[in-house]
Write a protein that holds these residues in place. Structure first.
Motif, PDB file in Angstrom:
ATOM      1  N   ARG A  96       0.852  -1.263  -0.104  1.00 21.12           N
ATOM      2  CA  ARG A  96       0.112   0.019   0.070  1.00 21.12           C
ATOM      3  C   ARG A  96       0.860   1.387   0.167  1.00 21.12           C
ATOM      4  O   ARG A  96       2.200   1.272   0.629  1.00 21.12           O
ATOM      5  CB  ARG A  96      -0.828  -0.020   1.285  1.00 21.12           C
ATOM      6  N   PRO A  97       0.401   2.311  -0.430  1.00 26.51           N
ATOM      7  CA  PRO A  97       1.221   3.423  -0.673  1.00 26.51           C
ATOM      8  C   PRO A  97       1.724   4.113   0.762  1.00 26.51           C
ATOM      9  O   PRO A  97       0.719   3.675   1.744  1.00 26.51           O
ATOM     10  CB  PRO A  97       0.380   4.662  -1.174  1.00 26.51           C
ATOM     11  N   GLN A  98       2.869   4.728   0.911  1.00 23.80           N
ATOM     12  CA  GLN A  98       3.281   5.200   2.520  1.00 23.80           C
ATOM     13  C   GLN A  98       3.627   6.661   2.134  1.00 23.80           C
ATOM     14  O   GLN A  98       4.816   6.804   2.508  1.00 23.80           O
ATOM     15  CB  GLN A  98       4.168   4.187   2.956  1.00 23.80           C
ATOM     16  N   ASP A  99       2.936   7.386   1.744  1.00 19.66           N
ATOM     17  CA  ASP A  99       3.182   8.808   1.511  1.00 19.66           C
ATOM     18  C   ASP A  99       3.059   9.631   2.620  1.00 19.66           C
ATOM     19  O   ASP A  99       3.209  10.737   2.724  1.00 19.66           O
ATOM     20  CB  ASP A  99       2.594   9.239   0.077  1.00 19.66           C
ATOM     21  N   ASP A 100       2.814   8.959   3.760  1.00 24.33           N
ATOM     22  CA  ASP A 100       2.676   9.670   5.056  1.00 24.33           C
ATOM     23  C   ASP A 100       3.814   9.174   5.850  1.00 24.33           C
ATOM     24  O   ASP A 100       4.257   8.068   6.155  1.00 24.33           O
ATOM     25  CB  ASP A 100       1.398   9.624   5.785  1.00 24.33           C
ATOM     26  N   GLY A 102       4.682   9.115   9.004  1.00 29.17           N
ATOM     27  CA  GLY A 102       4.361   8.267  10.194  1.00 29.17           C
ATOM     28  C   GLY A 102       3.889   7.007   9.836  1.00 29.17           C
ATOM     29  O   GLY A 102       4.240   6.076  10.373  1.00 29.17           O
ATOM     30  N   VAL A 103       3.082   6.758   8.741  1.00 31.43           N
ATOM     31  CA  VAL A 103       2.704   5.449   8.112  1.00 31.43           C
ATOM     32  C   VAL A 103       4.123   4.769   7.670  1.00 31.43           C
ATOM     33  O   VAL A 103       4.275   3.491   8.072  1.00 31.43           O
ATOM     34  CB  VAL A 103       1.801   5.755   7.079  1.00 31.43           C
ATOM     35  N   ALA A 104       4.969   5.356   6.970  1.00 30.17           N
ATOM     36  CA  ALA A 104       6.059   4.744   6.496  1.00 30.17           C
ATOM     37  C   ALA A 104       7.075   4.327   7.522  1.00 30.17           C
ATOM     38  O   ALA A 104       7.544   3.087   7.825  1.00 30.17           O
ATOM     39  CB  ALA A 104       7.000   5.796   5.894  1.00 30.17           C
ATOM     40  N   MET A 105       7.141   5.055   8.890  1.00 32.41           N
ATOM     41  CA  MET A 105       7.658   4.420  10.007  1.00 32.41           C
ATOM     42  C   MET A 105       7.127   3.397  10.887  1.00 32.41           C
ATOM     43  O   MET A 105       7.673   2.333  11.344  1.00 32.41           O
ATOM     44  CB  MET A 105       8.083   5.712  10.936  1.00 32.41           C
ATOM     45  N   ALA A 168      -2.383   7.590  14.524  1.00 34.73           N
ATOM     46  CA  ALA A 168      -3.218   7.498  13.314  1.00 34.73           C
ATOM     47  C   ALA A 168      -2.586   6.717  12.350  1.00 34.73           C
ATOM     48  O   ALA A 168      -3.249   5.511  11.805  1.00 34.73           O
ATOM     49  CB  ALA A 168      -3.598   8.709  12.500  1.00 34.73           C
ATOM     50  N   ALA A 169      -1.208   6.741  12.124  1.00 36.98           N
ATOM     51  CA  ALA A 169      -0.383   5.590  11.464  1.00 36.98           C
ATOM     52  C   ALA A 169      -0.591   4.312  11.834  1.00 36.98           C
ATOM     53  O   ALA A 169      -0.517   3.396  11.058  1.00 36.98           O
ATOM     54  CB  ALA A 169       1.172   6.167  11.298  1.00 36.98           C
ATOM     55  N   LEU A 170      -0.302   3.979  13.038  1.00 33.16           N
ATOM     56  CA  LEU A 170      -0.474   2.851  13.766  1.00 33.16           C
ATOM     57  C   LEU A 170      -1.654   2.222  13.425  1.00 33.16           C
ATOM     58  O   LEU A 170      -1.799   0.867  12.966  1.00 33.16           O
ATOM     59  CB  LEU A 170      -0.153   2.616  15.394  1.00 33.16           C
ATOM     60  N   ASP A 171      -2.920   3.085  13.618  1.00 30.53           N
ATOM     61  CA  ASP A 171      -4.088   2.369  13.470  1.00 30.53           C
ATOM     62  C   ASP A 171      -4.468   2.069  12.030  1.00 30.53           C
ATOM     63  O   ASP A 171      -4.920   1.119  11.572  1.00 30.53           O
ATOM     64  CB  ASP A 171      -5.226   3.640  13.618  1.00 30.53           C
TER      65      ASP A 171
END
Lengths: 259, 170
Positions: A96-100, A102-105, A168-171
């Motif tokens: 899935r895209p990870q252009d945030d 926080g999401v990438a980490m 939010a990224a963990l969620d």
């Protein structure tokens, strides 16, 4: 060490298992490359590029191995550039895209924790090539985990804004974690022969280590329903096709080109 | 992969001596022997040479250049049939960098990795200070865990204010 019983069925399952690990690394590397020139600071650009490069190196060794096991003359490039979406065996977490950031980490934390447990166990695989790749990758993944952990701690235990965005990224990532432990598409003979590590056996140590970091970062472990697995059987989200279109485009437009 | 050899079994051959002088393309003050990535060189009775090298990191982009350089140097010395194989096992460690390699790195301005004895735990657990290769001060700080190549991190000396590369323990 006993010699694994080789039957056509086990060989095909063996190839699929190696492809799964290879594709996890390859697709993650491609996603990590997206950050080059976009990271919040130059040092982070270098870090994410280097992490992506490690993953790409692991993918190359694994793809080459899968090609040799398959015995149909396909090399690492054939497998990376000339398979279609339904033939990829990666988990959906990584595609899935990870252009945030926080999401990438968050995703790197999950991936590196899982890979470090997996590769530690896989060093004892009865497949000597898998064992060698795992021994090499273990050391690299330790640095990836350390990097992701430091960011999750810093952002989670930072400002109200960074805390909320890290949570939010963990969620966003957590529903995809369970697929890492799904073994419905793995031939049990591979585990019995000592080739593969039972995915289910990694659940407890991985979730425990993730929970420790999340809590230290003053964040909460999300309680979410897991998404349906299927990546290991070639059933992906709509995002993988687009990623492959970009990754494979040049090779498919100019077959055999070299520079 | 071919059969396993004792590491460096071909060390006293002429082909080894030629291969061992190939420089690392990204740190051109150390040879591949200094770095401990030259694993073996064997020569058969037909004069064919087989070289085994191991990458520092899985994705090390210098490997293809090293392969080309090995073939070039060996063919200049009359070895016309040279094969280069990349081996992963046993996994390379910074402990395999020779004393000469460590000295050359430091002279070049790259702080060498901690030795096995200096490391307290695991590859990431480096807690001891890294000495500045410019002025020798131990008063330094890490500015980035990942530097210009996969094998290095970026540091700054608080004493002389110079930035420098550090070869990470692996």
């Amino acid at each position: 060490m006993t010699t694994p019983r080789i039957t056509p069925r086990t060989t095909s399952a063996h190839v699929d298992y190696v492809l799964g690990l290879a594709d996890d690394a390859l697709v993650s590397a491609q996603r990590m490359g997206w950050w080059i020139s976009r990271a919040p600071q130059l040092e982070e650009d270098l870090a994410l590029a280097n992490i992506g490069l490690d993953l790409l190196g692991q993918a190359r060794s694994l793809l080459s191995h899968a090609g040799r096991l398959e015995g149909e003359g396909r090399d690492e490039d054939d497998l990376a550039y000339w398979r279609d979406e339904r033939d990829f065996r990666n988990v959906k977490l990584v595609e899935r895209p990870q252009d945030d950031f926080g999401v990438a980490m968050a995703r790197l934390l999950v991936l590196s924790t899982w890979q470090s447990e997996l590769y530690a166990a896989l060093q004892r695989s009865s497949d000597p090539v898998l064992a060698a790749v795992a021994a090499k990758a273990s050391k690299e993944v330790a640095y990836h985990h350390d990097h992701a952990r430091q960011w999750v701690l810093r952002l989670g235990d930072g400002t109200d804004e960074s805390h909320a965005r890290m949570q939010a990224a963990l969620d966003a990532e957590w529903p995809w974690v369970a697929e890492l432990f799904d073994q419905s598409h793995l031939d049990p003979a591979l585990v019995a022969e000592g080739v593969a590590v039972a995915p289910e056996s990694l659940r407890e140590p991985v979730l425990r280590r993730l929970g420790d970091v999340v809590r230290e970062a003053t964040l909460e472990v999300p309680e979410v329903a897991p998404r349906v697995p299927g990546g290991r059987a070639g059933l992906h989200t709509e995002h993988l096709g687009r990623l492959l279109a970009e990754m494979q485009h040049l090779t498919r437009s100019h077959p055999g080109a070299t520079w | 992969m071919t059969g396993t050899h004792d590491v460096g079994a071909g060390r006293d051959t002429r082909a080894w001596r030629v291969a061992s002088r190939v420089l690392d393309p990204e740190l051109p003050v150390v040879t591949i022997e200094d770095l401990g990535i030259l694993r073996d060189v064997t020569e058969d009775d037909q004069g064919r040479v087989h070289v085994q090298v191991t990458p520092t990191y899985s994705g090390c982009p210098a490997m293809e250049t090293i392969r080309t350089d090995l073939i070039d140097r060996l063919s200049e010395e009359g070895y016309l049939h040279v094969t280069v194989e990349f081996v992963l096992s046993p996994a390379w460690s910074t402990d395999q960098i020779t004393a000469q390699g460590r000295a050359r790195l430091e002279e070049y301005g790259v702080a060498p990795p901690p030795t096995e004895a200096e490391r307290r735990q695991g590859p990431v657990g480096l807690t001891l200070s890294v000495r500045c290769p410019q002025c020798g001060s131990p008063d330094t700080r890490e500015s980035s865990r990942f530097g210009s190549t996969a094998c290095k991190s970026l540091w700054v000396c608080r004493h002389c204010r110079e930035p420098f590369d550090h070869f990470k323990a692996l």
